[in-house]
Design a protein around this motif. Structure first.
Motif, PDB file in Angstrom:
ATOM      1  N   LYS A   1       0.846  -1.194   0.000  1.00  0.00           N
ATOM      2  CA  LYS A   1       0.000   0.000   0.000  1.00  0.00           C
ATOM      3  C   LYS A   1       0.882   1.244   0.000  1.00  0.00           C
TER       4      LYS A   1
ATOM      5  N   GLN B   1       0.094   4.808   1.082  1.00  0.00           N
ATOM      6  CA  GLN B   1      -0.980   5.525   1.776  1.00  0.00           C
ATOM      7  C   GLN B   1      -0.605   6.975   2.028  1.00  0.00           C
TER       8      GLN B   1
ATOM      9  N   ARG C   1      -3.720   8.706  -7.510  1.00  0.00           N
ATOM     10  CA  ARG C   1      -3.556   7.551  -8.403  1.00  0.00           C
ATOM     11  C   ARG C   1      -2.609   7.884  -9.553  1.00  0.00           C
TER      12      ARG C   1
ATOM     13  N   CYS D   1      -3.759   4.633  -1.663  1.00  0.00           N
ATOM     14  CA  CYS D   1      -4.880   4.752  -0.723  1.00  0.00           C
ATOM     15  C   CYS D   1      -4.680   5.951   0.196  1.00  0.00           C
TER      16      CYS D   1
ATOM     17  N   VAL E   1      -9.360   2.945  -0.356  1.00  0.00           N
ATOM     18  CA  VAL E   1      -8.916   3.017  -1.747  1.00  0.00           C
ATOM     19  C   VAL E   1     -10.147   3.208  -2.622  1.00  0.00           C
TER      20      VAL E   1
END
Length: 297
Positions: free
Chosen positions: A74, A76, A103, A142, A162
């Motif tokens: 991940k 984050q 993203r 995320c 996410v």
């Protein structure tokens, strides 16, 4: 219909499945994590930004088996967070980090570092394996997520959220899964994660033989987490597997108890419309797994 193992075959496989894959698998995890971290660190858009790169899923939870080929990482963003359960005092976040910006920037960082990044998946970016250099890796962009709940420690649970390309919001709780799984493993004398690995291997075998449809690896962990700690402790390891499968079936067979089953994070219910699996998937896995392991009855 899958063939039934002989008792000798079952005991041999259980002994083989007793521990997770060896040190080389641990190095795979560390290498993937380090390579994604380096890609994020080199990306100018993330300079001086609060961002956390960490493995999640079966590898850090030590429930991975040889069929778990991909490493999940991940990325984050912690500059802001999404929340639920309570209205916060103060202004809302108005900075530059939207779900689309995050993203796009994660993709740009990965593409600059690795090239050939598959961005067509709904959730994760897929970085393909280079034999001898890096493992295949799923990278999930995320945001921090907070659920305010008076029953939670400090009044809140913290996780990750996410957003898929289809706009769907998915909330996960990897740190709670890790903490709760470790505590349960200690309380069951390391038998919890052992039984999880057995069921994951059984699921892989049944899927390969076309007996059941493929299920997320995490599903086996969810089912076994709902077994009371005392059930793991009677008899030898073979007895523990048999008793745990019987207990999961008992809970699934009760409409009341089935509705109380939770994921290892203890926040999300195990069954519901938002899940990728159903009660029937669980029953098929447990019943066909019982027959495959030749436990009789």
């Amino acid at each position: 219909m899958a063939r039934q193992l002989t008792t000798y075959e079952r005991l041999a496989l259980i002994s083989k499945w007793k521990g997770p894959p060896g040190p080389s698998e641990k190095r795979r995890l560390e290498r993937a994590e380090d390579m994604v971290q380096a890609a994020i660190d080199r990306h100018a858009a993330f300079r001086d930004v609060k961002i956390d790169v960490k493995a999640k899923g079966s590898y850090p939870n030590n429930t991975n088996v040889r069929g778990d080929s991909d490493v999940d990482i991940k990325v984050q963003l912690n500059e802001c967070f999404y929340y639920d359960g309570k209205i916060l005092a103060g202004p809302y976040y108005t900075g530059p980090w939207t779900k689309d910006v995050l993203r796009n920037e994660v993709y740009a960082a990965l593409d600059a570092a690795f090239g050939n990044v598959d961005s067509d998946h709904n959730i994760a970016f897929y970085v393909p394996e280079v034999p001898g250099s890096r493992p295949s890796t799923d990278v999930v962009p995320c945001f921090k997520y907070v659920l305010y709940d008076g029953a939670a420690p400090d009044g809140k649970y913290e996780g990750s959220v996410v957003f898929g390309r289809d706009g769907k919001k998915i909330v996960n709780w990897p740190e709670l899964q890790f903490t709760n799984g470790r505590a349960k493993n200690t309380a069951t004398h390391q038998r919890y994660k052992f039984v999880v690995r057995v069921l994951k291997n059984v699921e892989n075998d049944l899927t390969a033989e076309g007996v059941i449809e493929a299920l997320p690896s995490y599903f086996s962990e969810c089912l076994i987490y709902n077994v009371p700690n005392s059930v793991f402790l009677n008899g030898d390891l073979d007895d523990a597997v048999r008793a745990c499968l019987a207990e999961v079936y008992r809970q699934l067979d009760s409409a009341t108890e089935r509705q109380l089953m939770k994921e290892p994070n203890e926040v999300k219910m195990l069954f519901g419309a938002e899940q990728k699996w159903s009660e029937q998937h669980a029953l098929d896995l447990i019943l066909y797994g019982w027959r495959y392991l030749n436990y009789g009855g």
